[in-house]
Design a protein around this motif. Structure first.
Motif, short mmCIF file in Angstrom:
data_model
loop_
_atom_site.label_atom_id
_atom_site.label_comp_id
_atom_site.label_asym_id
_atom_site.label_seq_id
_atom_site.Cartn_x
_atom_site.Cartn_y
_atom_site.Cartn_z
N ARG A 100 -9.77 -0.90 -4.84
CA ARG A 100 -8.41 -0.93 -4.29
C ARG A 100 -7.92 0.46 -3.89
O ARG A 100 -7.16 0.60 -2.93
N THR A 112 -8.72 4.60 -2.89
CA THR A 112 -9.71 5.48 -2.30
C THR A 112 -9.22 6.91 -2.38
O THR A 112 -8.12 7.22 -1.88
N LYS A 167 -10.88 0.38 -9.05
CA LYS A 167 -12.07 0.34 -8.20
C LYS A 167 -11.95 -0.78 -7.17
O LYS A 167 -11.58 -1.91 -7.51
N SER A 176 -9.73 10.86 -1.26
CA SER A 176 -10.34 11.61 -0.17
C SER A 176 -9.71 13.00 -0.11
O SER A 176 -8.70 13.27 -0.76
N ALA A 235 -9.03 8.62 -10.49
CA ALA A 235 -10.12 8.85 -9.55
C ALA A 235 -10.39 10.34 -9.46
O ALA A 235 -9.52 11.16 -9.73
N TYR A 284 -14.16 6.27 -9.90
CA TYR A 284 -12.89 5.58 -10.09
C TYR A 284 -12.83 4.91 -11.45
O TYR A 284 -13.85 4.47 -12.00
N SER A 332 0.83 -1.20 0.00
CA SER A 332 0.00 0.00 0.00
C SER A 332 0.86 1.25 0.00
O SER A 332 2.00 1.23 0.49
N GLN A 379 -5.38 6.80 -1.37
CA GLN A 379 -4.94 5.59 -0.67
C GLN A 379 -4.97 4.44 -1.66
O GLN A 379 -6.02 4.16 -2.26
N ARG A 385 0.09 5.77 0.26
CA ARG A 385 -0.85 6.87 0.29
C ARG A 385 -0.20 8.10 -0.33
O ARG A 385 0.83 8.58 0.18
N THR A 433 -17.45 10.44 -5.38
CA THR A 433 -16.21 9.89 -5.90
C THR A 433 -16.47 8.96 -7.08
O THR A 433 -17.50 8.29 -7.14
#
Length: 124
Positions: free
Chosen positions: A67, A69, A65, A71, A49, A60, A17, A82, A19, A58
């Motif tokens: 996986r 996010t 999609k 914000s 996104a 994507y 992951s 993320q 961010r 939101t």
């Protein structure tokens, strides 16, 4: 004048992951639709996104999609992406962008201001 600066990219193994952050100055992000795009080596820049001003809806790309996010932290005037369950095909330069309109946009032409990008590399 709008200034967008991305950060948070790096090298990660598949399944990992990251961010990404996009710090904005010159405009209040909450007043605009903002989004993320990416450009893989030798390919065109494509939509990832977006989050709209009104209601924070939101959208994507199908490839991310479930996986990724998107914000927004209005107090910090910062946009985030993320990214979970990363795959080697997610390797690209990631750009944040600001659209002067408030509605949804998934094309480069819909956005007026761009950051310089941050590199994301996913190893297999």
């Amino acid at each position: 004048q709008v200034h967008l600066v991305e950060s948070g990219g790096g090298l990660v193994q598949a399944g990992g992951s990251l961010r990404l952050s996009c710090a904005a100055s010159g405009r209040t992000l909450s007043m605009y639709t903002v989004g993320w795009f990416r450009q893989a080596p030798g390919k065109e820049r494509v939509f990832v996104a977006t989050i709209t001003r009104s209601g924070g809806d939101t959208y994507y790309a199908d490839s991310v999609k479930g996986r990724f996010t998107i914000s927004r932290d209005n107090a910090q005037n910062t946009l985030y992406l993320q990214m979970n369950s990363l795959k080697p095909e997610d390797t690209a330069i990631y750009f944040c962008a600001l659209r002067l309109g408030s509605t949804y946009g998934d094309t480069e032409a819909a956005y007026s201001y761009w950051g310089r990008g941050t590199q994301v590399t996913v190893s297999s």
